[in-house]
Every structure is written in C-alpha cells, then in structure tokens.
Write a protein that holds these residues in place. Structure first.
Motif, short mmCIF file in Angstrom:
data_model
loop_
_atom_site.label_atom_id
_atom_site.label_comp_id
_atom_site.label_asym_id
_atom_site.label_seq_id
_atom_site.Cartn_x
_atom_site.Cartn_y
_atom_site.Cartn_z
N ARG A 179 11.01 -5.34 12.45
CA ARG A 179 11.39 -5.22 11.05
C ARG A 179 10.17 -4.81 10.23
O ARG A 179 9.06 -5.29 10.47
N THR A 180 10.37 -3.94 9.28
CA THR A 180 9.27 -3.47 8.44
C THR A 180 9.66 -3.57 6.97
O THR A 180 10.85 -3.66 6.62
N ARG A 181 8.64 -3.53 6.13
CA ARG A 181 8.85 -3.51 4.68
C ARG A 181 8.08 -2.35 4.08
O ARG A 181 7.00 -1.97 4.58
N LEU A 182 8.63 -1.77 3.02
CA LEU A 182 8.04 -0.61 2.36
C LEU A 182 7.41 -1.01 1.03
O LEU A 182 8.00 -1.75 0.24
N TYR A 183 6.20 -0.48 0.80
CA TYR A 183 5.51 -0.67 -0.46
C TYR A 183 4.91 0.66 -0.91
O TYR A 183 4.71 1.57 -0.10
N VAL A 184 4.60 0.74 -2.20
CA VAL A 184 3.74 1.81 -2.69
C VAL A 184 2.47 1.13 -3.19
O VAL A 184 2.51 0.29 -4.09
N GLN A 185 1.35 1.49 -2.57
CA GLN A 185 0.08 0.91 -2.95
C GLN A 185 -0.58 1.80 -4.00
O GLN A 185 -0.83 2.98 -3.78
N ALA A 186 -0.87 1.21 -5.16
CA ALA A 186 -1.45 1.96 -6.27
C ALA A 186 -2.96 1.98 -6.24
O ALA A 186 -3.59 2.88 -6.81
N GLY A 187 -3.58 1.01 -5.56
CA GLY A 187 -5.03 0.97 -5.50
C GLY A 187 -5.51 -0.22 -4.71
O GLY A 187 -4.75 -1.17 -4.45
N ALA A 188 -6.77 -0.17 -4.28
CA ALA A 188 -7.40 -1.27 -3.56
C ALA A 188 -8.81 -1.48 -4.11
O ALA A 188 -9.55 -0.51 -4.29
N PHE A 189 -9.15 -2.72 -4.38
CA PHE A 189 -10.42 -3.01 -5.06
C PHE A 189 -11.15 -4.15 -4.35
O PHE A 189 -10.53 -5.00 -3.70
N THR A 190 -12.46 -4.15 -4.50
CA THR A 190 -13.26 -5.25 -3.96
C THR A 190 -13.40 -6.37 -4.98
O THR A 190 -13.80 -7.48 -4.62
N GLN A 191 -13.07 -6.09 -6.25
CA GLN A 191 -13.14 -7.10 -7.30
C GLN A 191 -11.74 -7.46 -7.77
O GLN A 191 -10.95 -6.58 -8.14
N ILE A 192 -11.41 -8.75 -7.75
CA ILE A 192 -10.08 -9.19 -8.13
C ILE A 192 -9.76 -8.84 -9.58
O ILE A 192 -8.60 -8.54 -9.92
N ALA A 193 -10.76 -8.81 -10.45
CA ALA A 193 -10.52 -8.50 -11.86
C ALA A 193 -9.96 -7.09 -12.03
O ALA A 193 -9.08 -6.85 -12.85
N ASN A 194 -10.47 -6.14 -11.24
CA ASN A 194 -9.96 -4.76 -11.31
C ASN A 194 -8.51 -4.69 -10.84
O ASN A 194 -7.70 -3.96 -11.41
N ALA A 195 -8.21 -5.44 -9.80
CA ALA A 195 -6.83 -5.47 -9.30
C ALA A 195 -5.89 -6.09 -10.32
O ALA A 195 -4.76 -5.61 -10.53
N GLU A 196 -6.34 -7.13 -11.01
CA GLU A 196 -5.51 -7.78 -12.02
C GLU A 196 -5.22 -6.83 -13.18
O GLU A 196 -4.11 -6.79 -13.71
#
Length: 309
Positions: free
Chosen positions: A234-251
């Motif tokens: 079973r799999t799930r689909l996502y669209v990833q908008a970005g990846a960051f090393t700092q949680i503040a940027n992700a928030e």
C-alpha cells in the motif's frame, strides 16, 4: 480559474516536449545497438531545472509513465533509435546508458530497463518506460503507476565502459549475492495466454576481483524481458513543496499553504542531516496529485514534486 490555468499549462508542456522530440529526429537515422555515453549539462523545461549527474546511489519512488508509437523509430537523447518494444526508458538526470530496476509498487512486478533517453518532462513523473516495459509492469491502460526506481551500479558501470569503448578496471566491484526468485515471462495485461516459467538468473559474489572480460559479460546491452514478482504494498501520495534543515522555515511554508489543502511537516534524516519536509496530502489519486503539483509550480514553488510512500 486556477484549475483551468493548471490544465492549460500541463497540456502546453506536453505538446512542447512531444514536438521537441520529433524535431530532434534526423531524417537519416539508422538503428544502433548501443548509443553514446552521455551525462549532459543542466537544462530547464518550463521554469524547472534538471541537473544530470552520475549517481550510483539513486533510489527513488514516484510516478512512472510510458511512451510508444509516436516516438517509435526516432532518435533518443544518446543517439540510439527508439524501439517501443525494447527494454529501455527515459530518465531526466541519470547517465545514459544506465541500468535500473523498476518495481510497480501496486502489483509487485519488477523489471530491468536501460536508460537511453531524456524525459519524462510532464511534471510529477520520474521515469518514462517503453511500451514493452509498461506492458510487463501492467500499467499500459491506465498510463501511470506508482513505482520504485533503483540504479544497478555494477551493470551500469559495465554499460558505460562498453559505450566508451573502454575495458572495466581490475578493481571493478564484485556482484553482491542475489537470492533465487521465481521468474516468469508475463503476458500483457488483458491477455489470456499463460505465463511461461523460466529459471531466474543468479549472480554470486566472488572473493577475487572480477577480470575485465568477466565483468563485461555480466551485463547485456539489452535487458531481458523478464518480470520478477515481489510483494505489492500500500502506498500514499503526497506533493512535497520543500525540505528544510530549519524547522522555522518549514513552519513558514506550511502557513503559506494552508489554504491549498492538508499540509503537514514530516521529519527525515539523510546521511547525517535532518530535514523537515513540507507536504500536501495524502492525496486521493495521481490526477489530484498532478493538479496540486501544477498549482504549486505555477505559483513559484519550483522545487515541488510528487512523492510516493
């Protein structure tokens, strides 16, 4: 209005890519067994940059598509003549030639194909298989499948040596042990012909370095049309908008995307680095993922991609 713009942009991109492939085909093209070795320079398609490079650790999940009759007999990116019935595929960044294993995560079928072309350039796709490859993996009719693509390092190095007319060095890596698996040639989906059992090829590791002649003999130019059956999952689909090393940027990015849909931050460790990935989903199907991805790309989030987990 946004949906209409997305659909129009998608159609425009596919038309441009198809026309570009046709225009690049020389009128005097002749069939070749193995094309030139090629990595290539960074290139841009509809505001998205792609960076070809040698990557023998490549292992990615995503959406596969296939291409066939419209390009049959035309020149591929590394100088071969495209054969829709051969075990080949197009990839946007891996060296040509490379040998990869492609597994359809939805039914467990797995094959090996040789990368000899660039593409796919439809957003949200990670590999474009030949018609034959799509038949064996069982997704010709629906057009796409959720897959895992893994490069086979030893075999890829051998193909590169052949394409360059070089001998494999004495310190070429030995093949890793491989368990015997049930292998059979499967008919195309919808066919009533019985599957033909056949013994699986087995490689064993050697304590001694492989000699050049031995190593080259391990990887045929064209992989066999053989399917190995693995367990579907079973799999799930996502669209990833970005990846960051700092949680503040992700928030901050998550806050900007809350009006688009369900946004979450997932954590992942790559090497020694921890990343915070901003993702929309899980999404219902590939069509929904495509629309979501185009919406993000058209609004400047050019690092967005479809992710299968």
């Amino acid at each position: 209005m946004l949906t209409l713009a997305v659909l129009a942009g998608c159609a425009e991109t596919e038309l441009a890519v198809h026309n570009a492939k046709r225009l690049q085909t020389p009128p005097d093209a002749t069939t070749e067994t193995l094309g030139d070795y090629k990595v290539g320079k960074p290139y841009q398609i509809k505001n998205v940059w792609y960076y070809p490079r040698v990557d023998y650790s490549y292992d990615e999940t995503g959406i596969a598509s296939w291409y066939g009759p419209g390009f049959h007999g035309k020149r591929t990116a590394n100088g071969e003549i495209y054969d829709q019935n051969a075990m080949t595929a197009a990839h946007r960044t891996l060296p040509m030639p490379s040998l990869v294993q492609v597994t359809n995560l939805e039914n467990g079928r797995s094959i090996q194909v040789r990368i000899n072309d660039r593409g796919p350039f439809a957003h949200g796709r990670i590999i474009d298989l030949s018609k034959k490859g799509a038949e064996l993996l069982g997704f010709v009719r629906q057009g796409t499948a959720r897959v895992r693509v893994q490069i086979l390092e030893l075999e890829s190095r051998q193909l590169v040596a052949r394409a360059q007319g070089l001998e494999v060095p004495e310190d070429a890596p030995s093949a890793a042990p491989v368990e015997t698996v049930a292998v059979q040639e499967l008919p195309p989906v919808g066919s009533t012909a019985p599957a033909t059992p056949r013994p699986a090829p087995v490689r064993t590791a050697s304590a001694e370095p492989l000699r050049p002649s031995d190593t080259l003999a391990l990887a045929p130019v064209s992989p066999e049309a053989v399917v190995t059956q693995q367990a579907a999952r079973r799999t799930r689909l996502y669209v990833q908008a970005g990846a960051f090393t700092q949680i503040a940027n992700a928030e901050r990015l998550r806050a900007r995307l809350t009006s688009v849909g369900n946004v979450q931050i997932s954590r992942a460790v790559v090497g020694d680095t921890r990343f915070f990935r901003v993702r929309l989903g899980p999404l219902r199907d590939v069509e929904t993922a495509d629309r979501t991805l185009e919406l993000l790309l058209n609004n400047g989030f050019t690092n967005s991609k479809v992710v299968v987990e």
